[in-house]
Write a protein that holds these residues in place. Structure first.
Motif, PDB file in Angstrom:
ATOM      1  N   ILE A  83       0.873  -1.171   0.000  1.00 53.66           N
ATOM      2  CA  ILE A  83       0.000   0.000   0.000  1.00 53.66           C
ATOM      3  C   ILE A  83       0.909   1.219   0.000  1.00 53.66           C
ATOM      4  O   ILE A  83       1.724   1.392   0.907  1.00 53.66           O
ATOM      5  N   VAL A  84       0.779   2.068  -1.020  1.00 57.38           N
ATOM      6  CA  VAL A  84       1.574   3.290  -1.121  1.00 57.38           C
ATOM      7  C   VAL A  84       0.678   4.446  -0.676  1.00 57.38           C
ATOM      8  O   VAL A  84      -0.326   4.751  -1.316  1.00 57.38           O
ATOM      9  N   PHE A  85       1.027   5.078   0.445  1.00 59.81           N
ATOM     10  CA  PHE A  85       0.169   6.098   1.042  1.00 59.81           C
ATOM     11  C   PHE A  85      -0.007   7.328   0.155  1.00 59.81           C
ATOM     12  O   PHE A  85      -1.053   7.963   0.178  1.00 59.81           O
ATOM     13  N   ALA A  89      -5.866   9.377  -1.898  1.00 58.01           N
ATOM     14  CA  ALA A  89      -6.238  10.786  -1.952  1.00 58.01           C
ATOM     15  C   ALA A  89      -7.532  11.027  -1.192  1.00 58.01           C
ATOM     16  O   ALA A  89      -8.380  10.147  -1.081  1.00 58.01           O
ATOM     17  N   LEU A  90      -7.649  12.222  -0.659  1.00 60.96           N
ATOM     18  CA  LEU A  90      -8.883  12.664  -0.011  1.00 60.96           C
ATOM     19  C   LEU A  90      -9.546  13.651  -0.953  1.00 60.96           C
ATOM     20  O   LEU A  90      -8.902  14.586  -1.422  1.00 60.96           O
ATOM     21  N   GLU A  91     -10.827  13.412  -1.285  1.00 54.61           N
ATOM     22  CA  GLU A  91     -11.496  14.321  -2.207  1.00 54.61           C
ATOM     23  C   GLU A  91     -11.814  15.628  -1.498  1.00 54.61           C
ATOM     24  O   GLU A  91     -12.277  15.589  -0.365  1.00 54.61           O
ATOM     25  N   VAL A 105      -0.311  24.242 -11.091  1.00 57.01           N
ATOM     26  CA  VAL A 105      -0.125  22.812 -11.309  1.00 57.01           C
ATOM     27  C   VAL A 105      -1.095  22.070 -10.405  1.00 57.01           C
ATOM     28  O   VAL A 105      -1.263  22.436  -9.238  1.00 57.01           O
ATOM     29  N   LYS A 106      -1.735  21.030 -10.942  1.00 57.50           N
ATOM     30  CA  LYS A 106      -2.611  20.204 -10.113  1.00 57.50           C
ATOM     31  C   LYS A 106      -1.754  19.163  -9.396  1.00 57.50           C
ATOM     32  O   LYS A 106      -0.931  18.499 -10.009  1.00 57.50           O
ATOM     33  N   LYS A 107      -1.949  19.056  -8.086  1.00 57.54           N
ATOM     34  CA  LYS A 107      -1.177  18.125  -7.278  1.00 57.54           C
ATOM     35  C   LYS A 107      -2.147  17.211  -6.552  1.00 57.54           C
ATOM     36  O   LYS A 107      -3.166  17.660  -6.027  1.00 57.54           O
ATOM     37  N   LEU A 108      -1.834  15.925  -6.516  1.00 54.49           N
ATOM     38  CA  LEU A 108      -2.668  14.947  -5.833  1.00 54.49           C
ATOM     39  C   LEU A 108      -2.769  15.298  -4.352  1.00 54.49           C
ATOM     40  O   LEU A 108      -1.767  15.585  -3.708  1.00 54.49           O
ATOM     41  N   ASN A 109      -3.974  15.307  -3.802  1.00 56.48           N
ATOM     42  CA  ASN A 109      -4.185  15.615  -2.388  1.00 56.48           C
ATOM     43  C   ASN A 109      -3.952  14.348  -1.568  1.00 56.48           C
ATOM     44  O   ASN A 109      -4.872  13.711  -1.093  1.00 56.48           O
ATOM     45  N   GLU A 166     -15.274  14.390   1.145  1.00 57.62           N
ATOM     46  CA  GLU A 166     -16.398  13.575   0.710  1.00 57.62           C
ATOM     47  C   GLU A 166     -16.021  12.129   0.463  1.00 57.62           C
ATOM     48  O   GLU A 166     -16.791  11.228   0.738  1.00 57.62           O
ATOM     49  N   LYS A 167     -14.824  11.902  -0.094  1.00 58.27           N
ATOM     50  CA  LYS A 167     -14.439  10.549  -0.465  1.00 58.27           C
ATOM     51  C   LYS A 167     -12.964  10.313  -0.180  1.00 58.27           C
ATOM     52  O   LYS A 167     -12.156  11.234  -0.269  1.00 58.27           O
ATOM     53  N   LEU A 168     -12.650   9.072   0.138  1.00 63.58           N
ATOM     54  CA  LEU A 168     -11.276   8.608   0.225  1.00 63.58           C
ATOM     55  C   LEU A 168     -11.068   7.736  -1.006  1.00 63.58           C
ATOM     56  O   LEU A 168     -11.856   6.812  -1.252  1.00 63.58           O
ATOM     57  N   ILE A 169     -10.051   8.036  -1.797  1.00 58.66           N
ATOM     58  CA  ILE A 169      -9.848   7.339  -3.068  1.00 58.66           C
ATOM     59  C   ILE A 169      -8.495   6.645  -3.057  1.00 58.66           C
ATOM     60  O   ILE A 169      -7.465   7.300  -2.880  1.00 58.66           O
ATOM     61  N   LEU A 170      -8.500   5.330  -3.214  1.00 56.76           N
ATOM     62  CA  LEU A 170      -7.276   4.555  -3.320  1.00 56.76           C
ATOM     63  C   LEU A 170      -6.986   4.377  -4.799  1.00 56.76           C
ATOM     64  O   LEU A 170      -7.709   3.678  -5.507  1.00 56.76           O
ATOM     65  N   LEU A 171      -5.938   5.032  -5.261  1.00 57.80           N
ATOM     66  CA  LEU A 171      -5.609   4.998  -6.678  1.00 57.80           C
ATOM     67  C   LEU A 171      -4.805   3.740  -6.987  1.00 57.80           C
ATOM     68  O   LEU A 171      -3.648   3.793  -7.374  1.00 57.80           O
ATOM     69  N   ASP A 172      -5.434   2.596  -6.780  1.00 52.61           N
ATOM     70  CA  ASP A 172      -4.816   1.313  -7.106  1.00 52.61           C
ATOM     71  C   ASP A 172      -5.357   0.864  -8.457  1.00 52.61           C
ATOM     72  O   ASP A 172      -5.957   1.655  -9.188  1.00 52.61           O
ATOM     73  N   GLU A 173      -5.191  -0.405  -8.790  1.00 48.07           N
ATOM     74  CA  GLU A 173      -5.647  -0.878 -10.098  1.00 48.07           C
ATOM     75  C   GLU A 173      -7.156  -0.776 -10.254  1.00 48.07           C
ATOM     76  O   GLU A 173      -7.681  -0.738 -11.355  1.00 48.07           O
ATOM     77  N   ASN A 174      -7.899  -0.723  -9.151  1.00 46.41           N
ATOM     78  CA  ASN A 174      -9.366  -0.630  -9.221  1.00 46.41           C
ATOM     79  C   ASN A 174      -9.891   0.772  -8.932  1.00 46.41           C
ATOM     80  O   ASN A 174     -11.081   1.004  -9.056  1.00 46.41           O
ATOM     81  N   SER A 175      -9.039   1.702  -8.513  1.00 46.02           N
ATOM     82  CA  SER A 175      -9.452   3.040  -8.071  1.00 46.02           C
ATOM     83  C   SER A 175     -10.625   2.939  -7.098  1.00 46.02           C
ATOM     84  O   SER A 175     -11.711   3.463  -7.330  1.00 46.02           O
TER      85      SER A 175
END
Length: 181
Positions: A83-85, A89-91, A105-109, A166-175
């Protein structure tokens, strides 16, 4: 003299109310992907600082606050899973920042800091102080879970004061997306 005693009596009560951390999540949320079982245990608006390595860290702008998200991960695969922290991302998922040349520049939260936590037999989350040291740069950036192994971490995010997560998003193979509202 009576007023002074009455004020001294009420002071701890007002300090306690002022230090209370607003809870955003009302109940635990479970989610499953083919690789992980994820449970969001707690989401709080603050505390607005954290201590590490003998120093306190705060948002560098009065327009920002810290959101603490305590998450439990369980590996469902028959092999180790990483798991790579920085990919959690937190929406709102992206924040806009200025680069060195003044260009937006857009940066991943992603989390600014990850705290080690352990869970006792009654499912109470306790802090494990043997982990990260933000002051020296020794921070946990990823976690490798063995098959059926579970671990609990608190991820700390910077978020503008007027925005609710609103959402916690795990950007893994399934997002994998977990709604926390």
């Amino acid at each position: 003299m009576k007023n002074l005693k009455f004020t001294a009596y009420l002071l701890p009560f007002f300090v306690l109310i002022n230090c209370a951390t607003p809870l955003i999540l009302k109940q635990n949320i479970k989610s499953k992907s083919k690789n992980l079982e994820i449970e969001v245990l707690k989401v709080t608006d603050g505390p607005n600082s954290f201590a590490s390595g003998g120093k306190n860290f705060y948002p560098n702008s009065p327009e920002l606050r810290l959101i603490h998200v305590t998450v439990s991960f369980k590996n469902l695969k028959s092999v180790d899973h990483e798991i790579v922290f920085s990919r959690i991302a937190l929406e709102p998922t992206y924040v806009t920042i200025m680069d060195d040349k003044g260009k937006e520049v857009k940066k991943l939260n992603s989390p600014t800091f990850v705290r080690h936590f352990e869970v006792d037999v009654w499912n109470d989350v306790k802090e494990d102080v043997s982990g990260n040291n933000f002051a020296t740069g020794k921070v946990e950036t990823k976690l490798t879970l063995k098959p059926n192994e579970a671990a609990t971490r608190t991820l700390i995010y910077f978020l503008p004061k007027e925005v609710l997560p609103e959402k916690l998003i795990l950007l893994d193979e399934n997002s994998t997306t977990i709604s926390i509202k």
